[in-house]
Write a protein that holds these residues in place. Structure first.
Motif, PDB file in Angstrom:
ATOM      1  N   VAL A 172       0.723  -1.167   0.062  1.00 24.87           N
ATOM      2  CA  VAL A 172       0.060  -0.079   0.029  1.00 24.87           C
ATOM      3  C   VAL A 172       1.035   1.116  -0.038  1.00 24.87           C
ATOM      4  O   VAL A 172       1.741   1.221   0.932  1.00 24.87           O
ATOM      5  N   VAL A 173       0.689   2.160  -1.020  1.00 26.82           N
ATOM      6  CA  VAL A 173       1.462   3.318  -1.037  1.00 26.82           C
ATOM      7  C   VAL A 173       0.491   4.328  -1.223  1.00 26.82           C
ATOM      8  O   VAL A 173      -0.612   4.747  -1.990  1.00 26.82           O
ATOM      9  N   VAL A 174       0.706   5.641  -0.160  1.00 25.91           N
ATOM     10  CA  VAL A 174      -0.462   6.722  -0.242  1.00 25.91           C
ATOM     11  C   VAL A 174       0.762   7.897  -0.630  1.00 25.91           C
ATOM     12  O   VAL A 174       1.904   8.090  -0.083  1.00 25.91           O
ATOM     13  N   ALA A 175       0.413   8.594  -1.631  1.00 27.52           N
ATOM     14  CA  ALA A 175       0.983   9.823  -2.212  1.00 27.52           C
ATOM     15  C   ALA A 175       0.195  11.014  -1.836  1.00 27.52           C
ATOM     16  O   ALA A 175      -0.926  11.248  -2.179  1.00 27.52           O
ATOM     17  N   SER A 176       0.847  11.815  -1.047  1.00 25.67           N
ATOM     18  CA  SER A 176       0.384  13.335  -0.687  1.00 25.67           C
ATOM     19  C   SER A 176       0.528  14.049  -1.618  1.00 25.67           C
ATOM     20  O   SER A 176       1.871  14.649  -1.574  1.00 25.67           O
ATOM     21  N   ASP A 177      -0.360  14.787  -2.136  1.00 28.82           N
ATOM     22  CA  ASP A 177      -0.142  15.903  -3.268  1.00 28.82           C
ATOM     23  C   ASP A 177      -0.146  17.246  -2.675  1.00 28.82           C
ATOM     24  O   ASP A 177      -0.822  17.925  -2.721  1.00 28.82           O
ATOM     25  N   GLY A 178       1.032  17.478  -1.825  1.00 29.33           N
ATOM     26  CA  GLY A 178       1.129  18.714  -0.894  1.00 29.33           C
ATOM     27  C   GLY A 178      -0.220  19.091  -0.191  1.00 29.33           C
ATOM     28  O   GLY A 178      -0.355  20.087  -0.002  1.00 29.33           O
ATOM     29  N   PRO A 187       6.591  17.536  -2.016  1.00 28.37           N
ATOM     30  CA  PRO A 187       6.759  18.788  -1.525  1.00 28.37           C
ATOM     31  C   PRO A 187       5.916  19.932  -1.861  1.00 28.37           C
ATOM     32  O   PRO A 187       5.946  21.121  -1.201  1.00 28.37           O
ATOM     33  N   GLY A 188       5.027  19.860  -2.863  1.00 33.24           N
ATOM     34  CA  GLY A 188       4.033  20.942  -3.231  1.00 33.24           C
ATOM     35  C   GLY A 188       3.131  20.364  -4.115  1.00 33.24           C
ATOM     36  O   GLY A 188       3.071  19.167  -4.522  1.00 33.24           O
ATOM     37  N   ARG A 189       1.898  20.958  -4.520  1.00 28.43           N
ATOM     38  CA  ARG A 189       0.813  20.518  -5.199  1.00 28.43           C
ATOM     39  C   ARG A 189       1.263  20.416  -6.656  1.00 28.43           C
ATOM     40  O   ARG A 189       1.822  21.370  -7.311  1.00 28.43           O
ATOM     41  N   SER A 190       1.164  19.132  -7.333  1.00 30.60           N
ATOM     42  CA  SER A 190       1.661  19.139  -8.490  1.00 30.60           C
ATOM     43  C   SER A 190       0.565  18.480  -9.437  1.00 30.60           C
ATOM     44  O   SER A 190       0.684  18.070 -10.437  1.00 30.60           O
ATOM     45  N   GLY A 191      -0.696  17.992  -8.638  1.00 34.04           N
ATOM     46  CA  GLY A 191      -1.780  17.070  -9.662  1.00 34.04           C
ATOM     47  C   GLY A 191      -1.892  15.793  -8.971  1.00 34.04           C
ATOM     48  O   GLY A 191      -0.475  15.166  -8.590  1.00 34.04           O
ATOM     49  N   VAL A 224      -4.731  20.009 -14.663  1.00 29.63           N
ATOM     50  CA  VAL A 224      -3.826  19.086 -14.069  1.00 29.63           C
ATOM     51  C   VAL A 224      -4.238  19.052 -12.525  1.00 29.63           C
ATOM     52  O   VAL A 224      -4.191  17.944 -11.913  1.00 29.63           O
ATOM     53  N   MET A 225      -4.343  20.052 -12.050  1.00 28.83           N
ATOM     54  CA  MET A 225      -4.582  20.133 -10.267  1.00 28.83           C
ATOM     55  C   MET A 225      -6.139  20.643 -10.166  1.00 28.83           C
ATOM     56  O   MET A 225      -6.562  21.646 -10.909  1.00 28.83           O
ATOM     57  N   TRP A 226      -6.699  19.934  -9.233  1.00 30.19           N
ATOM     58  CA  TRP A 226      -7.953  20.676  -8.561  1.00 30.19           C
ATOM     59  C   TRP A 226      -8.390  20.032  -7.439  1.00 30.19           C
ATOM     60  O   TRP A 226      -7.416  19.161  -6.916  1.00 30.19           O
ATOM     61  N   THR A 227      -9.214  20.354  -6.601  1.00 28.81           N
ATOM     62  CA  THR A 227      -9.481  19.954  -5.501  1.00 28.81           C
ATOM     63  C   THR A 227     -10.830  18.993  -5.365  1.00 28.81           C
ATOM     64  O   THR A 227     -11.627  19.454  -6.243  1.00 28.81           O
TER      65      THR A 227
END
Length: 376
Positions: A75-81, A104-108, A369-372
């Motif tokens: 299981v891998v969780v990637a936090s997008d910033g 390190p920061g939002r990238s999508g 590419v990015m959104w909430t």
């Protein structure tokens, strides 16, 4: 001329929604069933998250409780910033085997997924959204499809849970879309995956793009390698409808803009001499559906002209006006109608307004590419 425009537009609208799936059965009458078998390959389960402190804990509890051998389940969780408590919550699961990757920061979403893929050790990679609930046997069920050597990626079927417990317009559309995918899977390949829960062979993920819609792009990567994508009705992903209906339009616009981006960046798949039936499917399912708003406008205008001199066309025009009137009334009321049939016009019109606006954004050079994520 008006009669021809009206007839042609109505035909294309019908074809986009019903003629296309029915034509598949005529083109390829012999089914191509998936040869499923109980197998236990190594699996990497990827979750991309952005500010999900309210839901990530339960998602991970549910994920770790899935019925699959733990020594074959990464299981891998990637936090997008994320800027809330998402990272702190995920770290509490690291001693239970969850691997955490903090961007390190939002990238999508797709870039977060791509970064997570670099850590993937599994033969099969599964992607799931935080808001999607899986059944306990979901991983076993989805990987069983990969026993068939022709399958490169697998989509779950969506199950929408309405907040009021009643069928909604989107629910009816989701059931229709799942039917189309079953038809596509039975004759050849689907042309899109459910982004909330899908899986692919590791080799299919090697061409993963961090810039484009991962579910659609992943399917194209599988086809390019000679595989097909299928939808499995026994693999379900449950999610609630959007908490704020006013945000539904923007979500649909975003989805279509991203789909158009993938479609036009991969025009080579429209070559039937190389991709055969899949090229027809891409045109029938994607492009024709995205052209429906323009056919609707032409049909309405042509019908108006014809109604001035024909009682029959006058009745048709009244029917069209009533359909759009119901949709407008639901929008003005801000409250869905009680009967499910009355909810369908509103959703249908919302979808096609979103598609039309998405075309405008796409041709103006807008890319997403990015959104909430919408709150559900």
């Amino acid at each position: 001329m008006s009669a021809w425009l009206f007839a042609g537009s109505v035909f294309m609208i019908f074809f986009a929604y019903f003629g296309y799936p029915l034509s598949l059965k005529l083109i390829r009458p012999r089914h191509a069933p998936v040869q499923k078998m109980s197998i236990l390959p190594s699996v990497t389960f990827i979750i991309a998250a952005y500010n999900e402190e309210k839901r990530i804990g339960q998602k991970l509890e549910d994920t770790l409780a899935l019925d699959y051998p733990q020594d074959s389940f990464q299981v891998v969780v990637a936090s997008d910033g994320s800027t809330d408590g998402t990272a702190d919550i995920v770290r509490t699961f690291e001693d239970r085997g969850v691997e955490f990757l903090e961007m390190p920061g939002r990238s999508g979403k797709e870039r977060a997924q791509k970064a997570a893929l670099e850590r993937a050790r599994g033969e099969i990679v599964v992607f799931s959204d935080v808001a999607t609930v899986l059944e306990p046997h979901g991983i076993r069920a989805i990987v069983a499809n990969f026993a068939d050597p022709s399958v490169g990626c697998v989509s779950s079927e969506d199950r929408l849970l309405a907040r009021d417990g009643k069928p909604c317009g989107e629910g009816a559309y989701v059931r229709y879309e799942m039917w189309v995918r079953r038809v596509e899977s039975s004759v050849h390949s689907v042309v899109g995956l459910s982004g909330s829960f899908f899986a692919a062979r590791k080799e299919v993920c090697r061409d993963f793009s961090g810039e484009m819609q991962s579910d659609f792009r992943m399917l194209l990567s599988a086809v390019a390698l000679g595989y097909r994508g299928v939808s499995d009705p026994k693999v379900l992903g449950y999610y609630q409808d959007i908490a704020d209906p006013d945000k539904e339009l923007s979500r649909k616009i975003r989805t279509v803009v991203r789909g158009l981006t993938v479609f036009f960046e991969n025009r080579r798949f429209l070559n039937p001499f190389r991709y055969g039936l899949f090229s027809y499917q891409l045109l029938g399912h994607k492009l024709c559906r995205w052209l429906v708003p323009f056919f609707l406008v032409v049909a309405f205008g042509a019908n108006l002209v014809l109604a001035l001199s024909s009682f029959f066309f006058c009745l048709l025009f009244v029917g069209q006006a009533a359909f759009y009137g119901i949709a407008a009334a639901e929008h003005v009321r801000k409250v869905p109608f009680g009967h499910s049939l009355l909810r369908i016009p509103g959703y249908f019109v919302t979808v096609n307004i979103a598609i039309a606006l998405a075309w405008k954004l796409y041709w103006s050079g807008h890319r997403i590419v990015m959104w909430t994520s919408s709150e559900r």
